[in-house]
Design a protein around this motif. Sequence first.
Motif, PDB file in Angstrom:
ATOM      1  N   LEU A   1       0.856  -1.177   0.000  1.00 54.07           N
ATOM      2  CA  LEU A   1       0.000   0.000   0.000  1.00 54.07           C
ATOM      3  C   LEU A   1       0.893   1.228   0.000  1.00 54.07           C
ATOM      4  N   GLU A   2       0.615   2.122  -0.898  1.00 53.57           N
ATOM      5  CA  GLU A   2       1.359   3.367  -0.944  1.00 53.57           C
ATOM      6  C   GLU A   2       0.371   4.509  -0.789  1.00 53.57           C
ATOM      7  N   TYR A   3       0.726   5.451   0.070  1.00 55.37           N
ATOM      8  CA  TYR A   3      -0.112   6.616   0.295  1.00 55.37           C
ATOM      9  C   TYR A   3       0.614   7.841  -0.222  1.00 55.37           C
ATOM     10  N   PRO A   4      -0.135   8.817  -0.675  1.00 54.82           N
ATOM     11  CA  PRO A   4       0.524  10.013  -1.214  1.00 54.82           C
ATOM     12  C   PRO A   4       1.284  10.766  -0.137  1.00 54.82           C
ATOM     13  N   GLU A   5       2.281  11.506  -0.578  1.00 53.94           N
ATOM     14  CA  GLU A   5       3.019  12.354   0.348  1.00 53.94           C
ATOM     15  C   GLU A   5       2.050  13.388   0.906  1.00 53.94           C
ATOM     16  N   ALA A   6       2.146  13.636   2.191  1.00 58.27           N
ATOM     17  CA  ALA A   6       1.204  14.533   2.860  1.00 58.27           C
ATOM     18  C   ALA A   6       1.362  15.968   2.363  1.00 58.27           C
ATOM     19  N   GLN A   7       0.233  16.615   2.155  1.00 57.96           N
ATOM     20  CA  GLN A   7       0.175  18.044   1.844  1.00 57.96           C
ATOM     21  C   GLN A   7      -0.451  18.690   3.073  1.00 57.96           C
ATOM     22  N   TRP A   8       0.203  19.684   3.650  1.00 56.03           N
ATOM     23  CA  TRP A   8      -0.202  20.219   4.940  1.00 56.03           C
ATOM     24  C   TRP A   8      -0.956  21.535   4.801  1.00 56.03           C
ATOM     25  N   ASP A   9      -1.910  21.716   5.691  1.00 58.17           N
ATOM     26  CA  ASP A   9      -2.675  22.952   5.781  1.00 58.17           C
ATOM     27  C   ASP A   9      -2.833  23.276   7.266  1.00 58.17           C
ATOM     28  N   THR A  10      -3.109  24.524   7.584  1.00 60.24           N
ATOM     29  CA  THR A  10      -3.264  24.932   8.981  1.00 60.24           C
ATOM     30  C   THR A  10      -4.719  24.815   9.401  1.00 60.24           C
ATOM     31  N   LEU A  11      -4.931  24.241  10.564  1.00 60.00           N
ATOM     32  CA  LEU A  11      -6.269  24.163  11.149  1.00 60.00           C
ATOM     33  C   LEU A  11      -6.261  25.008  12.409  1.00 60.00           C
ATOM     34  N   GLU A  12      -7.159  25.978  12.465  1.00 59.17           N
ATOM     35  CA  GLU A  12      -7.248  26.870  13.619  1.00 59.17           C
ATOM     36  C   GLU A  12      -8.546  26.632  14.365  1.00 59.17           C
ATOM     37  N   THR A  13      -8.435  26.513  15.673  1.00 61.28           N
ATOM     38  CA  THR A  13      -9.607  26.450  16.534  1.00 61.28           C
ATOM     39  C   THR A  13      -9.556  27.679  17.435  1.00 61.28           C
TER      40      THR A  13
END
Length: 184
Positions: free
Chosen positions: A33-45
């Motif tokens: 199983l291969e998963y894509p390289e993570a693309q990051w975003d900011t989550l603000e609470t």
Amino acid sequence: MVRKMWIVLCAGFLTLLGCKEETLPKPKAELRLEYPEAQWDTLETQRFMFLFNQMASVKDQTTRSLTLDYPKMKGTIFLNYKKIDNNLEKLLIDAQKFSYEHSVKADAIEPVEFQNEKARVFGQFFSVSGDAASQAQFYATDSVEHFVTGSLYFYAKPNYDSIYPAAVYLQNDILTIMETLQWK
């Protein structure tokens, strides 16, 4: 006597006809199983912020909790926030106790201390191996006001061999959440 000879000849003839090629066992195969390289975003609470993998969708967000759902992996990371109100010791004990409740089904639980002095984030990450209900838990705190707990669950019957690649991928996402966590 002729009858016995006839039976022996037929059995020998059928044996010769039935054994045209040698049967060999199939080689062992491993699931890849291969998963894509993570693309990051900011989550603000309202109380904190962190980087999260864009593969996840944010669901059920309230002022005290949120869910990061990974539908392709059939997994979910649950996050809960608690305000420290002279109860840090109890929160720490509860978080650690919750992590070790999985020891009944787990083969091993590996705790790893976490410290980010600059961001004032201190905590512990628990990697769980085996057929436990949860494959990872963590807590993070500034030791004064904020306390966050998180856990990883798959919506499938626990089978460690099958979920291992996804568990490792999502455990890395949890570590990124801890590393990028900032209090407000």
